[in-house]
Motif scaffolding. Structure first.
Motif, mmCIF file in Angstrom:
data_model
loop_
_atom_site.group_PDB
_atom_site.id
_atom_site.type_symbol
_atom_site.label_atom_id
_atom_site.label_comp_id
_atom_site.label_asym_id
_atom_site.label_seq_id
_atom_site.Cartn_x
_atom_site.Cartn_y
_atom_site.Cartn_z
ATOM 1 N N ARG A 285 6.738 -17.116 -7.363
ATOM 2 C CA ARG A 285 6.303 -17.465 -6.004
ATOM 3 C C ARG A 285 6.363 -16.257 -5.064
ATOM 4 N NH1 ARG A 285 11.516 -19.254 -6.583
ATOM 5 N NH2 ARG A 285 13.007 -18.625 -4.946
ATOM 6 N N TRP A 286 7.090 -15.212 -5.454
ATOM 7 C CA TRP A 286 7.170 -13.999 -4.647
ATOM 8 C C TRP A 286 6.001 -13.055 -4.915
ATOM 9 C CZ3 TRP A 286 12.403 -11.385 -3.369
ATOM 10 C CH2 TRP A 286 13.299 -12.331 -2.863
ATOM 11 N N LEU A 287 5.367 -13.189 -6.054
ATOM 12 C CA LEU A 287 4.329 -12.250 -6.456
ATOM 13 C C LEU A 287 2.975 -12.704 -5.925
ATOM 14 C CD1 LEU A 287 5.580 -11.645 -10.096
ATOM 15 C CD2 LEU A 287 6.038 -10.258 -8.057
ATOM 16 N N ASP A 288 2.032 -11.804 -5.916
ATOM 17 C CA ASP A 288 0.724 -12.062 -5.310
ATOM 18 C C ASP A 288 -0.323 -12.238 -6.403
ATOM 19 O OD1 ASP A 288 -1.609 -12.129 -3.856
ATOM 20 O OD2 ASP A 288 -1.080 -10.454 -2.538
ATOM 21 N N GLY A 289 -0.576 -13.493 -6.754
ATOM 22 C CA GLY A 289 -1.570 -13.763 -7.782
ATOM 23 C C GLY A 289 -2.966 -13.350 -7.389
ATOM 24 N N ASP A 290 -3.249 -13.331 -6.084
ATOM 25 C CA ASP A 290 -4.590 -12.944 -5.640
ATOM 26 C C ASP A 290 -4.891 -11.489 -5.965
ATOM 27 O OD1 ASP A 290 -5.113 -15.461 -4.695
ATOM 28 O OD2 ASP A 290 -4.585 -15.008 -2.620
ATOM 29 N N LEU A 291 -3.868 -10.635 -5.938
ATOM 30 C CA LEU A 291 -4.091 -9.241 -6.308
ATOM 31 C C LEU A 291 -4.668 -9.149 -7.720
ATOM 32 C CD1 LEU A 291 -0.990 -7.211 -5.043
ATOM 33 C CD2 LEU A 291 -3.335 -7.014 -4.258
ATOM 34 N N LEU A 292 -4.086 -9.919 -8.636
ATOM 35 C CA LEU A 292 -4.540 -9.880 -10.017
ATOM 36 C C LEU A 292 -5.879 -10.583 -10.184
ATOM 37 C CD1 LEU A 292 -1.474 -9.135 -10.345
ATOM 38 C CD2 LEU A 292 -1.598 -10.281 -12.554
ATOM 39 N N SER A 293 -6.023 -11.762 -9.578
ATOM 40 C CA SER A 293 -7.269 -12.506 -9.774
ATOM 41 C C SER A 293 -8.463 -11.764 -9.179
ATOM 42 C CB SER A 293 -7.146 -13.904 -9.161
ATOM 43 O OG SER A 293 -6.948 -13.840 -7.757
ATOM 44 N N ASN A 294 -8.282 -11.128 -8.019
ATOM 45 C CA ASN A 294 -9.386 -10.357 -7.428
ATOM 46 C C ASN A 294 -9.755 -9.159 -8.293
ATOM 47 O OD1 ASN A 294 -9.513 -12.113 -5.255
ATOM 48 N ND2 ASN A 294 -8.181 -10.862 -3.955
ATOM 49 N N ALA A 295 -8.727 -8.507 -8.856
ATOM 50 C CA ALA A 295 -9.006 -7.380 -9.744
ATOM 51 C C ALA A 295 -9.721 -7.846 -11.010
ATOM 52 C CB ALA A 295 -7.708 -6.657 -10.104
ATOM 53 N N LEU A 296 -9.339 -9.018 -11.521
ATOM 54 C CA LEU A 296 -9.998 -9.560 -12.701
ATOM 55 C C LEU A 296 -11.463 -9.900 -12.413
ATOM 56 C CD1 LEU A 296 -7.264 -11.862 -14.254
ATOM 57 C CD2 LEU A 296 -8.509 -10.059 -15.452
ATOM 58 N N LYS A 297 -11.716 -10.475 -11.232
ATOM 59 C CA LYS A 297 -13.094 -10.799 -10.856
ATOM 60 C C LYS A 297 -13.940 -9.530 -10.761
ATOM 61 C CE LYS A 297 -11.755 -14.929 -8.245
ATOM 62 N NZ LYS A 297 -11.575 -15.501 -6.883
ATOM 63 N N ALA A 298 -13.374 -8.493 -10.156
ATOM 64 C CA ALA A 298 -14.105 -7.227 -10.045
ATOM 65 C C ALA A 298 -14.373 -6.642 -11.430
ATOM 66 C CB ALA A 298 -13.316 -6.243 -9.196
ATOM 67 N N LEU A 299 -13.397 -6.777 -12.324
ATOM 68 C CA LEU A 299 -13.565 -6.274 -13.682
ATOM 69 C C LEU A 299 -14.666 -7.049 -14.403
ATOM 70 C CD1 LEU A 299 -12.479 -4.287 -15.781
ATOM 71 C CD2 LEU A 299 -10.769 -5.983 -16.419
ATOM 72 N N GLY A 300 -14.729 -8.346 -14.161
ATOM 73 C CA GLY A 300 -15.757 -9.163 -14.789
ATOM 74 C C GLY A 300 -17.155 -8.791 -14.367
ATOM 75 N N ARG A 301 -17.290 -8.271 -13.169
ATOM 76 C CA ARG A 301 -18.615 -7.891 -12.679
ATOM 77 C C ARG A 301 -19.139 -6.607 -13.322
ATOM 78 N NH1 ARG A 301 -16.339 -9.893 -7.732
ATOM 79 N NH2 ARG A 301 -15.709 -7.788 -7.094
ATOM 80 N N LEU A 302 -18.273 -5.902 -14.065
ATOM 81 C CA LEU A 302 -18.712 -4.664 -14.706
ATOM 82 C C LEU A 302 -19.584 -4.932 -15.925
ATOM 83 C CD1 LEU A 302 -15.411 -2.570 -14.583
ATOM 84 C CD2 LEU A 302 -17.416 -2.358 -13.096
ATOM 85 N N GLY A 303 -19.549 -6.155 -16.434
ATOM 86 C CA GLY A 303 -20.344 -6.476 -17.612
ATOM 87 C C GLY A 303 -19.500 -6.510 -18.869
ATOM 88 N N GLY A 304 -19.915 -7.347 -19.794
ATOM 89 C CA GLY A 304 -19.124 -7.572 -20.994
ATOM 90 C C GLY A 304 -18.961 -6.347 -21.867
ATOM 91 N N GLN A 305 -19.957 -5.465 -21.917
ATOM 92 C CA GLN A 305 -19.861 -4.304 -22.795
ATOM 93 C C GLN A 305 -18.696 -3.396 -22.419
ATOM 94 O OE1 GLN A 305 -21.582 -3.630 -25.626
ATOM 95 N NE2 GLN A 305 -22.357 -5.724 -25.335
ATOM 96 N N THR A 306 -18.380 -3.352 -21.123
ATOM 97 C CA THR A 306 -17.248 -2.531 -20.675
ATOM 98 C C THR A 306 -15.952 -3.006 -21.304
ATOM 99 O OG1 THR A 306 -18.348 -2.116 -18.563
ATOM 100 C CG2 THR A 306 -15.969 -1.741 -18.645
ATOM 101 N N LEU A 307 -15.821 -4.314 -21.485
ATOM 102 C CA LEU A 307 -14.577 -4.880 -22.009
ATOM 103 C C LEU A 307 -14.495 -4.803 -23.528
ATOM 104 C CD1 LEU A 307 -14.405 -8.060 -19.752
ATOM 105 C CD2 LEU A 307 -13.463 -5.786 -19.323
#
Length: 487
Positions: free
Chosen positions: A141-163
């Motif tokens: 509850r002290w940690l910021d899940g939005d930091l991770l979820s927003n970074a994951l969303k940005a990573l997803g926008r790079l396209g599947g080949q990047t991953l």
């Protein structure tokens, strides 16, 4: 029996599960984790129904399903009991004759084996922070899940080949370049080729131990210190030697005596916010450690995993900032400040050594996962990390004094009164392993002092997570146990 009546955690997909199915999942998980152990009497149907605000029919149906699955047995006129299970994990009949004595008709279960694997496994399965005073990380509850979820969303926008691409031996280059900037702010000069990304500090220590330690080599560690590294060095055949701690930090006279006698290969310590005492090295102490390393020719492994939690107003000196990675191998990670399951750490060291460690990394487990490295890179470069860490420091400052006073009131004696950090090291004046076993029976995960010593000797000391000690029921249990069992 009230200790068993904790809130039922919502399982994955719980929105499609009935109350009966949720209750069954909760009980099965607790039995599989041996929180509810063979012979333990389950809460009565009436008691559990009242506590959870559900119908008695729901509890009856759940218990009957658990009997059918082999997890419980029903005893006429007595209730439902956790059933003995075989080593393979399949249900087996209760062995009444071989389980010791009885207490009020119920079999008395044996205590768990309190060792490092036990604590590590229970740390991984303990989800309720108020039930984990011995946990080694901040509550979710002290940690910021939005930091991770927003970074994951940005990573997803790079396209599947990047991953789909393989990582590189030393790790994601943009993150290593960002870490160069970050380390420069700490007055540590490290080019990207001097940085190796790892799956947390644990892998970093594993790589270093493989490279440096041969059977019979002496390795200096704190006593107390972070327990997980003991097993890694012991697996290499090292002779572990404990450097005692004082309320001001490591006993440097004892360190010199050990170094002179044993001529160690390595010294591993936390320079800032030592686990578990939360002490930090002064500039004078750091200088002397480096002088001893030079005189007795050993390398220093500086684990700075908690350093981000040290405010600028609290004194502390990093060894790598004085040595500039000549004799110091610097380690850090983001698991304590971002998320325990974000296993992104790094080693900063001499460039030639970094190349050798990268080779060891490839031999031991290939490249570290680039997805996590990209997530950390995004968080660091978006500029939100500094504010997040400052928020954590403020929250720790708010609870540290409260927790310290509560522990003293419960009958413990503090080792010191740290100005920063996550942990308090305290003397319970009773066998802390026995106290841990008693706490386990009540649903609490504690961290006994024996696990923090390289010698694993019985101890009255314990590590407490200042963020997880606010439960009044836990503090009452702690005080009652110490009063009953103390000298």
């Amino acid at each position: 029996m009230s200790s068993l009546l904790e809130n039922i955690p919502a399982p994955v997909g719980s929105d499609q599960l009935t109350l009966v199915e949720q209750l069954v999942q909760w009980a099965r998980r607790r039995i599989d984790e041996r929180v509810f152990r063979p012979g333990l009497r389950m809460p009565s149907i009436r008691r559990l129904a009242l506590d959870k605000g559900i119908s008695r029919f729901t509890v009856v149906e759940s218990y009957e399903r658990l009997v059918a699955l082999g997890y419980l047995e029903a005893r006429r006129g007595s209730g439902f009991y956790v059933r003995e299970r075989t080593a393979a994990g399949t249900p087996g009949a209760s062995s009444h004759a071989s389980r010791g004595g009885r207490e009020g008709g119920a079999l008395r279960p044996p205590p768990p084996s309190i060792d490092v694997p036990w604590l590590l496994n229970n740390m991984m399965h303990t989800t309720a922070s108020d039930k984990g005073p011995g946990l080694g990380f901040l509550p979710g509850r002290w940690l910021d899940g939005d930091l991770l979820s927003n970074a994951l969303k940005a990573l997803g926008r790079l396209g599947g080949q990047t991953l789909l691409r393989h990582g590189t031996p030393q790790g994601f280059l943009p993150l290593r370049q960002q870490l160069q900037v970050r380390l420069a702010e700490l007055e540590i000069g490290a080019r990207p080729e001097q940085i190796v990304l790892t799956s947390g500090v644990t892998q970093a220590i594993d790589l270093i131990s493989r490279l440096y330690v041969q059977p019979g080599d002496a390795v200096l560690v704190g006593d107390p210190a972070w327990f997980q590294m003991f097993g890694r060095f012991a697996a290499q055949g090292a002779r572990l030697l404990g450097v005692p701690y004082t309320p001001e930090g490591p006993d440097l006279d004892a360190l010199e005596s050990l170094a002179e006698t044993w001529r160690p290969k390595l010294l591993l310590l936390n320079s800032l916010l030592h686990n578990p005492t939360s002490t930090s090295l002064s500039a004078a102490q750091a200088h002397r450690v480096l002088q001893l390393a030079e005189r007795y020719d050993f390398m220093v492994v500086e684990d700075d995993i908690f350093g981000d939690l040290l405010p600028a107003t609290v004194p502390g000196t990093r060894l790598a900032s004085l040595d500039q990675l000549r004799r110091v191998i610097y380690l850090s990670s983001f698991s304590k400040t971002l998320a325990p399951n974000l296993r992104v750490g790094y080693i900063a060291c001499d460039a030639a050594l970094a190349g050798t460690l990268a080779d060891q990394k490839m031999l031991a487990g290939m490249t570290s996962p680039e997805t996590g490295e990209r997530i950390v890179y995004r968080i660091l470069t978006e500029g939100h990390y500094r504010r997040h860490v400052e928020h954590l420091r403020v929250r720790l400052d708010e609870v540290r004094g409260v927790t310290a006073r509560a522990l003293v009131q419960a009958g413990l004696t503090l080792f010191n009164e740290p100005q920063a950090g996550l942990f308090l090291w305290a003397d319970a004046h009773v066998d802390s392993s026995a106290l841990t076993t008693a706490g386990y029976e009540r649903g609490y995960l504690l961290a006994p002092g024996a696990l923090f010593s390289p010698y694993q000797t019985p101890s009255t000391w314990m590590r407490f997570n200042t963020a997880n000690c606010g439960d009044p029921d836990f503090l009452a249990f702690l005080a009652a146990y110490i009063q009953q069992h103390g000298a």
